[in-house]
Write a protein that holds these residues in place. Structure first.
Motif, PDB file in Angstrom:
ATOM      1  N   UNK A   1      -8.382 -40.609 -17.631  1.00  0.00           N
ATOM      2  CA  UNK A   1      -8.037 -39.417 -18.401  1.00  0.00           C
ATOM      3  C   UNK A   1      -6.708 -38.879 -17.890  1.00  0.00           C
ATOM      4  N   UNK A   2      -5.842 -38.498 -18.811  1.00  0.00           N
ATOM      5  CA  UNK A   2      -4.642 -37.736 -18.489  1.00  0.00           C
ATOM      6  C   UNK A   2      -4.766 -36.389 -19.195  1.00  0.00           C
ATOM      7  N   UNK A   3      -4.540 -35.309 -18.465  1.00  0.00           N
ATOM      8  CA  UNK A   3      -4.609 -33.969 -19.045  1.00  0.00           C
ATOM      9  C   UNK A   3      -3.230 -33.330 -19.024  1.00  0.00           C
ATOM     10  N   UNK A   4      -3.016 -32.409 -19.947  1.00  0.00           N
ATOM     11  CA  UNK A   4      -1.762 -31.655 -19.991  1.00  0.00           C
ATOM     12  C   UNK A   4      -2.028 -30.329 -20.692  1.00  0.00           C
ATOM     13  N   UNK A   5      -1.583 -29.244 -20.071  1.00  0.00           N
ATOM     14  CA  UNK A   5      -1.767 -27.917 -20.642  1.00  0.00           C
ATOM     15  C   UNK A   5      -0.426 -27.184 -20.586  1.00  0.00           C
ATOM     16  N   UNK A   6       0.031 -26.717 -21.752  1.00  0.00           N
ATOM     17  CA  UNK A   6       1.274 -25.935 -21.837  1.00  0.00           C
ATOM     18  C   UNK A   6       2.453 -26.682 -21.232  1.00  0.00           C
TER      19      UNK A   6
END
Length: 234
Positions: free
Chosen positions: A140-145
């Motif tokens: 999983x790769x996550x990214x926020x803002x």
């Protein structure tokens, strides 16, 4: 920093909502307390607001089965450590890399992780495009803002294993951004799987998790050199 009883009760309720490990309410409180610092890389430092904006918003990722099952996660542009640190706390079986190119933010993330006794994290002081050790390694790769979808898919695709997913935290849906993201995703081997509406806290309107799965190999020309994804989006 000692948190008000009402704040701690909300943290305990959040831990129960997501069936987090024992003592997670206290450790979530330590993350909030770490934000009570003028050097914290966020404008939201007040605990009552931080519960929703930082913690509850981050933990909505647990509504996805791929996140719950992940063994290796990378949080890109980690900033103050969200969503990476709350997800690492919630998923002690996973290794979570918080990828952040700014040294002072890396220092803050490390201190916050220590304060909350989160030991399954690695702080990576690099840009996503330059993190060679992460290529092909992440469930999983996550990214926020962090960036528009067309840029996020280019950052994430080389880092994902086959079948892995990018989870992008976004606000109100934007048809143009989504169309640009879909075109870029097709180039780098990703495909939109779902857009999940989430409601992490009262008043958090129009929050969505965009989930894109790696369905084909990413061409060898990716990642491009640092800065090109923003300068010349696909």
């Amino acid at each position: 920093m000692s948190l008000p009883d009402a704040v701690q009760k909300r943290l305990d309720a959040l831990a129960r909502q997501y069936s987090l490990p024992d003592d997670s309410g206290e450790r979530l409180g330590a993350l909030l307390s770490a934000l009570d610092d003028e050097h914290a890389p966020t404008t939201v430092r007040e605990p009552a607001a931080g519960i929703g904006v930082h913690l509850a918003d981050s933990l909505t990722g647990l509504e996805l089965a791929d996140v719950r099952a992940a063994s290796v996660i990378a949080d890109l542009g980690a900033g103050a450590g969200f969503p990476g640190l709350p997800l690492a706390l919630a998923l002690p079986q996973a290794r979570v890399a918080l990828v952040e190119s700014i040294a002072r933010k890396c220092a803050f993330i490390s201190a916050a992780a220590d304060a909350a006794r989160i030991d399954n994290v690695e702080v990576v002081p690099a840009r996503a495009e330059e993190w060679a050790a992460g290529v092909g390694q992440n469930d999983v790769v996550t990214a926020r803002a962090l960036a528009p979808l067309a840029i996020l898919v280019e950052y994430a695709a080389p880092l994902l294993r086959d079948g892995g997913v990018l989870v992008a935290w976004k606000g109100r849906r934007d048809a143009d951004e989504e169309a640009d993201g879909a075109r870029a995703a097709a180039i780098v081997g990703l495909e939109l799987e779902q857009i999940l509406p989430v409601a992490p806290y009262a008043g958090a309107d129009h929050r969505h998790l965009h989930v894109l799965r790696k369905i084909a190999p990413t061409p060898d020309r990716f990642p491009r050199r640092a800065g090109m994804a923003r300068k010349r989006p696909l």
